[in-house]
Scaffold this motif. Structure first.
Motif, short mmCIF file in Angstrom:
data_model
loop_
_atom_site.label_atom_id
_atom_site.label_comp_id
_atom_site.label_asym_id
_atom_site.label_seq_id
_atom_site.Cartn_x
_atom_site.Cartn_y
_atom_site.Cartn_z
N GLY A 10 2.20 -17.14 -0.58
CA GLY A 10 1.31 -16.03 -0.25
C GLY A 10 2.06 -14.91 0.43
N GLN A 11 1.29 -13.96 0.92
CA GLN A 11 1.90 -12.85 1.62
C GLN A 11 1.16 -12.59 2.92
OE1 GLN A 11 1.25 -10.29 -1.87
NE2 GLN A 11 0.15 -8.89 -0.54
N LEU A 12 1.93 -12.10 3.89
CA LEU A 12 1.40 -11.77 5.21
C LEU A 12 1.72 -10.32 5.49
CD1 LEU A 12 0.31 -12.42 8.11
CD2 LEU A 12 2.65 -13.09 8.67
N LEU A 13 0.69 -9.53 5.70
CA LEU A 13 0.88 -8.15 6.13
C LEU A 13 0.66 -8.09 7.63
CD1 LEU A 13 1.33 -5.12 5.54
CD2 LEU A 13 -1.16 -4.94 5.23
N VAL A 14 1.67 -7.65 8.34
CA VAL A 14 1.60 -7.44 9.79
C VAL A 14 1.52 -5.94 9.99
CG1 VAL A 14 2.78 -7.77 12.00
CG2 VAL A 14 2.97 -9.52 10.20
N LEU A 15 0.38 -5.48 10.49
CA LEU A 15 0.10 -4.05 10.57
C LEU A 15 -0.24 -3.66 12.01
CD1 LEU A 15 -0.42 -1.37 9.08
CD2 LEU A 15 -2.73 -2.21 8.58
N ASN A 16 0.53 -2.71 12.53
CA ASN A 16 0.28 -2.17 13.87
C ASN A 16 -0.16 -0.72 13.72
OD1 ASN A 16 1.44 -4.57 14.69
ND2 ASN A 16 3.35 -3.63 15.34
N LEU A 17 -1.29 -0.37 14.34
CA LEU A 17 -1.80 0.99 14.29
C LEU A 17 -1.76 1.58 15.70
CD1 LEU A 17 -4.96 0.42 12.06
CD2 LEU A 17 -2.68 1.14 11.33
N TYR A 18 -1.34 2.84 15.78
CA TYR A 18 -1.14 3.49 17.08
C TYR A 18 -2.00 4.75 17.21
CZ TYR A 18 2.90 0.46 16.81
OH TYR A 18 3.72 -0.64 16.66
N ASP A 19 -2.35 5.07 18.46
CA ASP A 19 -3.15 6.25 18.77
C ASP A 19 -4.45 6.25 17.98
OD1 ASP A 19 -1.31 7.40 20.65
OD2 ASP A 19 -0.05 7.96 18.94
N CYS A 20 -5.17 5.14 18.08
CA CYS A 20 -6.46 4.98 17.38
C CYS A 20 -7.58 5.57 18.22
CB CYS A 20 -6.75 3.50 17.15
SG CYS A 20 -5.51 2.69 16.13
N GLU A 21 -8.73 5.79 17.57
CA GLU A 21 -9.89 6.30 18.29
C GLU A 21 -10.48 5.19 19.16
OE1 GLU A 21 -14.14 8.03 17.02
OE2 GLU A 21 -12.41 9.13 16.23
N ASN A 22 -10.51 5.44 20.43
CA ASN A 22 -10.90 4.43 21.42
C ASN A 22 -12.30 3.88 21.21
OD1 ASN A 22 -11.98 3.76 24.43
ND2 ASN A 22 -9.82 3.23 24.17
N LYS A 23 -13.27 4.74 20.87
CA LYS A 23 -14.65 4.25 20.76
C LYS A 23 -14.81 3.25 19.60
CE LYS A 23 -16.55 8.13 18.13
NZ LYS A 23 -17.50 9.22 18.12
N ILE A 24 -13.95 3.34 18.59
CA ILE A 24 -13.99 2.36 17.50
C ILE A 24 -13.49 1.01 18.01
CG2 ILE A 24 -13.10 1.76 15.20
CD1 ILE A 24 -12.86 4.80 14.67
N VAL A 118 5.59 -9.90 4.67
CA VAL A 118 6.38 -11.13 4.62
C VAL A 118 5.86 -11.97 3.45
CG1 VAL A 118 7.02 -13.23 5.85
CG2 VAL A 118 6.68 -11.09 7.13
N GLU A 119 6.76 -12.41 2.60
CA GLU A 119 6.38 -13.33 1.53
C GLU A 119 6.62 -14.74 2.01
OE1 GLU A 119 7.88 -12.44 -2.33
OE2 GLU A 119 7.32 -10.33 -2.17
N ARG A 120 5.60 -15.56 1.90
CA ARG A 120 5.69 -16.97 2.31
C ARG A 120 6.10 -17.82 1.12
NH1 ARG A 120 2.33 -17.79 7.05
NH2 ARG A 120 3.31 -16.48 8.58
N LYS A 121 7.06 -18.65 1.32
CA LYS A 121 7.52 -19.57 0.25
C LYS A 121 7.41 -20.99 0.73
CE LYS A 121 10.51 -16.41 -2.07
NZ LYS A 121 11.23 -16.42 -3.27
#
Length: 121
Positions: A10-24, A118-121
């Motif tokens: 399978g695959q694993l996406l590691v996603l970091n988001l910055y300066d997001c809207e606080n109320k969300i 990341v691809e998992r094997k």
């Protein structure tokens, strides 16, 4: 017998988001909505409802969410203090990581993102 040794699991996406809207980040309903819409965007089938809890103390207080999908899971951790979101998508069914990144960045109104696949094997 099937040789799974060299086959991608399978695959694993590691996603970091910055300066997001606080109320969300502070909205349980918006986080649940995001997760279900993300499943549609990357063509994953949710298994049950999202599990969401708010916990922690001080700067570490915030929401964490987990959504089982038929092929694994999605986890989300919202950092309200730093206006960041950390998303992990793991699936043994292939999905388009760019679609996941672009949708997530737009939904949270993030100014920047960092993604690792990341691809998992």
């Amino acid at each position: 017998m099937l040789n799974m040794k060299n086959k991608n699991w399978g695959q694993l996406l590691v996603l970091n988001l910055y300066d997001c809207e606080n109320k969300i980040l502070k909205s349980e309903l918006k986080l649940k909505k995001f997760c279900l819409e993300l499943c549609k965007k990357i063509q994953m089938n949710p298994y049950g409802k999202p599990l969401i809890k708010r916990f922690g103390k001080g700067e570490l207080e915030g929401y964490s969410l987990m959504q089982f999908i038929e092929t694994s899971s999605i986890t989300i951790h919202a950092d309200e203090f730093g206006n960041r979101v950390f998303i992990d998508i793991f699936s043994c069914k292939e999905f388009d990581p760019k679609i996941a990144e672009e949708f997530s960045k737009s939904f949270f109104r993030a100014k920047s993102a960092k993604a690792n696949l990341v691809e998992r094997k």
